[in-house]
Design a protein around this motif. Structure first.
Motif, mmCIF file in Angstrom:
data_model
loop_
_atom_site.group_PDB
_atom_site.id
_atom_site.type_symbol
_atom_site.label_atom_id
_atom_site.label_comp_id
_atom_site.label_asym_id
_atom_site.label_seq_id
_atom_site.Cartn_x
_atom_site.Cartn_y
_atom_site.Cartn_z
ATOM 1 N N ASP A 66 0.853 -1.195 0.000
ATOM 2 C CA ASP A 66 0.000 0.000 0.000
ATOM 3 C C ASP A 66 0.886 1.241 0.000
ATOM 4 O O ASP A 66 2.105 1.144 0.140
ATOM 5 C CB ASP A 66 -0.994 0.018 1.165
ATOM 6 C CG ASP A 66 -0.327 0.094 2.526
ATOM 7 O OD1 ASP A 66 0.611 0.888 2.724
ATOM 8 O OD2 ASP A 66 -0.764 -0.654 3.422
ATOM 9 N N ASN A 67 0.261 2.391 -0.176
ATOM 10 C CA ASN A 67 1.001 3.651 -0.228
ATOM 11 C C ASN A 67 0.482 4.654 0.805
ATOM 12 O O ASN A 67 0.579 5.854 0.605
ATOM 13 C CB ASN A 67 0.930 4.256 -1.630
ATOM 14 C CG ASN A 67 -0.478 4.652 -2.008
ATOM 15 O OD1 ASN A 67 -1.442 4.294 -1.353
ATOM 16 N ND2 ASN A 67 -0.620 5.388 -3.090
ATOM 17 N N ALA A 71 0.190 9.771 2.646
ATOM 18 C CA ALA A 71 -0.827 10.674 3.193
ATOM 19 C C ALA A 71 -0.208 11.672 4.168
ATOM 20 O O ALA A 71 -0.773 12.733 4.418
ATOM 21 C CB ALA A 71 -1.926 9.878 3.882
ATOM 22 N N ALA A 72 0.970 11.359 4.707
ATOM 23 C CA ALA A 72 1.617 12.236 5.677
ATOM 24 C C ALA A 72 2.349 13.411 5.034
ATOM 25 O O ALA A 72 2.798 14.313 5.734
ATOM 26 C CB ALA A 72 2.596 11.425 6.525
ATOM 27 N N GLY A 78 -3.789 15.632 -3.778
ATOM 28 C CA GLY A 78 -4.183 14.668 -4.792
ATOM 29 C C GLY A 78 -3.975 13.226 -4.361
ATOM 30 O O GLY A 78 -4.134 12.312 -5.153
ATOM 31 N N PHE A 79 -3.644 13.015 -3.105
ATOM 32 C CA PHE A 79 -3.339 11.664 -2.627
ATOM 33 C C PHE A 79 -4.560 10.750 -2.719
ATOM 34 O O PHE A 79 -5.664 11.114 -2.350
ATOM 35 C CB PHE A 79 -2.855 11.693 -1.177
ATOM 36 C CG PHE A 79 -2.712 10.328 -0.569
ATOM 37 C CD1 PHE A 79 -1.689 9.493 -0.975
ATOM 38 C CD2 PHE A 79 -3.614 9.860 0.367
ATOM 39 C CE1 PHE A 79 -1.555 8.221 -0.444
ATOM 40 C CE2 PHE A 79 -3.492 8.596 0.908
ATOM 41 C CZ PHE A 79 -2.459 7.778 0.506
ATOM 42 N N ARG A 80 -4.328 9.560 -3.252
ATOM 43 C CA ARG A 80 -5.347 8.507 -3.277
ATOM 44 C C ARG A 80 -4.686 7.227 -2.797
ATOM 45 O O ARG A 80 -3.733 6.752 -3.420
ATOM 46 C CB ARG A 80 -5.897 8.310 -4.688
ATOM 47 C CG ARG A 80 -6.664 9.516 -5.193
ATOM 48 C CD ARG A 80 -7.179 9.316 -6.580
ATOM 49 N NE ARG A 80 -8.150 8.226 -6.588
ATOM 50 C CZ ARG A 80 -8.465 7.544 -7.675
ATOM 51 N NH1 ARG A 80 -7.891 7.804 -8.815
ATOM 52 N NH2 ARG A 80 -9.364 6.587 -7.624
ATOM 53 N N PRO A 81 -5.164 6.664 -1.695
ATOM 54 C CA PRO A 81 -4.545 5.416 -1.223
ATOM 55 C C PRO A 81 -4.759 4.290 -2.226
ATOM 56 O O PRO A 81 -5.763 4.252 -2.934
ATOM 57 C CB PRO A 81 -5.267 5.133 0.094
ATOM 58 C CG PRO A 81 -6.544 5.881 -0.004
ATOM 59 C CD PRO A 81 -6.287 7.070 -0.879
ATOM 60 N N GLU A 82 -3.799 3.401 -2.277
ATOM 61 C CA GLU A 82 -3.870 2.264 -3.187
ATOM 62 C C GLU A 82 -3.416 1.022 -2.430
ATOM 63 O O GLU A 82 -2.393 1.056 -1.747
ATOM 64 C CB GLU A 82 -2.980 2.504 -4.398
ATOM 65 C CG GLU A 82 -3.080 1.433 -5.449
ATOM 66 C CD GLU A 82 -2.271 1.776 -6.681
ATOM 67 O OE1 GLU A 82 -2.874 2.104 -7.703
ATOM 68 O OE2 GLU A 82 -1.032 1.708 -6.599
ATOM 69 N N ASN A 98 -5.105 -8.356 -6.773
ATOM 70 C CA ASN A 98 -6.075 -7.273 -6.966
ATOM 71 C C ASN A 98 -5.487 -5.958 -6.497
ATOM 72 O O ASN A 98 -4.558 -5.928 -5.691
ATOM 73 C CB ASN A 98 -7.392 -7.574 -6.235
ATOM 74 C CG ASN A 98 -7.219 -7.672 -4.741
ATOM 75 O OD1 ASN A 98 -6.619 -6.814 -4.126
ATOM 76 N ND2 ASN A 98 -7.733 -8.728 -4.150
ATOM 77 N N THR A 99 -6.043 -4.892 -7.048
ATOM 78 C CA THR A 99 -5.670 -3.542 -6.672
ATOM 79 C C THR A 99 -6.955 -2.799 -6.301
ATOM 80 O O THR A 99 -7.922 -2.853 -7.053
ATOM 81 C CB THR A 99 -4.967 -2.804 -7.826
ATOM 82 O OG1 THR A 99 -3.795 -3.538 -8.174
ATOM 83 C CG2 THR A 99 -4.589 -1.398 -7.449
ATOM 84 N N THR A 100 -6.928 -2.143 -5.165
ATOM 85 C CA THR A 100 -8.091 -1.395 -4.715
ATOM 86 C C THR A 100 -7.708 0.054 -4.538
ATOM 87 O O THR A 100 -6.691 0.355 -3.907
ATOM 88 C CB THR A 100 -8.591 -1.959 -3.363
ATOM 89 O OG1 THR A 100 -8.820 -3.340 -3.490
ATOM 90 C CG2 THR A 100 -9.867 -1.251 -2.935
ATOM 91 N N GLN A 101 -8.520 0.934 -5.118
ATOM 92 C CA GLN A 101 -8.298 2.371 -5.001
ATOM 93 C C GLN A 101 -9.665 3.023 -4.853
ATOM 94 O O GLN A 101 -10.541 2.801 -5.684
ATOM 95 C CB GLN A 101 -7.557 2.899 -6.210
ATOM 96 C CG GLN A 101 -6.991 4.271 -6.011
ATOM 97 C CD GLN A 101 -6.114 4.659 -7.185
ATOM 98 O OE1 GLN A 101 -6.481 4.462 -8.335
ATOM 99 N NE2 GLN A 101 -4.977 5.232 -6.900
ATOM 100 N N PRO A 102 -9.862 3.822 -3.797
ATOM 101 C CA PRO A 102 -11.158 4.448 -3.606
ATOM 102 C C PRO A 102 -11.528 5.368 -4.768
ATOM 103 O O PRO A 102 -10.656 5.951 -5.404
ATOM 104 C CB PRO A 102 -11.013 5.256 -2.326
ATOM 105 C CG PRO A 102 -9.709 4.907 -1.752
ATOM 106 C CD PRO A 102 -8.907 4.180 -2.779
#
Length: 104
Positions: A66-67, A71-72, A78-82, A98-102
């Motif tokens: 994850d990334n 966020a810090a 423009g941050f989007r967690p992945e 799988n890859t999940t991104q909100p």
């Protein structure tokens, strides 16, 4: 006197635009480097770094990436967690990922 000069400039501009448009290379489609059937070593080489966590079970391993540490960063609007998960069988072969991104 101004009219022929303006016409010549316009023709040069249009011709240069057409010529440069034809000489642009086609964008290359970036192939997905990860696919089912890869070994752990191949996935590790394709991703370039070790997973953040590894969970093991009798059926195999789950690698989690994850990334969220990004966020810090201050003013990172423009941050989007992945979140990425790679599941290997007991032989070390990739059987699912799988890859999940909100959504935005």
């Amino acid at each position: 006197m101004k009219k022929p000069l303006l016409t010549a400039a316009l023709i040069a501009f249009v011709t240069a635009g057409c010529a440069s448009n034809n000489s642009l290379p086609e964008p290359a489609a970036k192939p997905d480097p990860i696919h089912l059937g890869m070994t752990k070593e191949e996935v590790l080489k394709a991703l370039g770094h070790k997973p953040k966590t590894i969970q093991t079970s009798p059926r195999g391993e789950l690698w989690h990436y994850d990334n969220v540490e990004l966020a810090a960063i201050p003013f990172n609007f423009g941050f989007r967690p992945e979140f990425k998960n790679y599941i290997f069988d007991e032989k070390g072969i990739l059987i699912d990922f799988n890859t999940t991104q909100p959504a935005r």
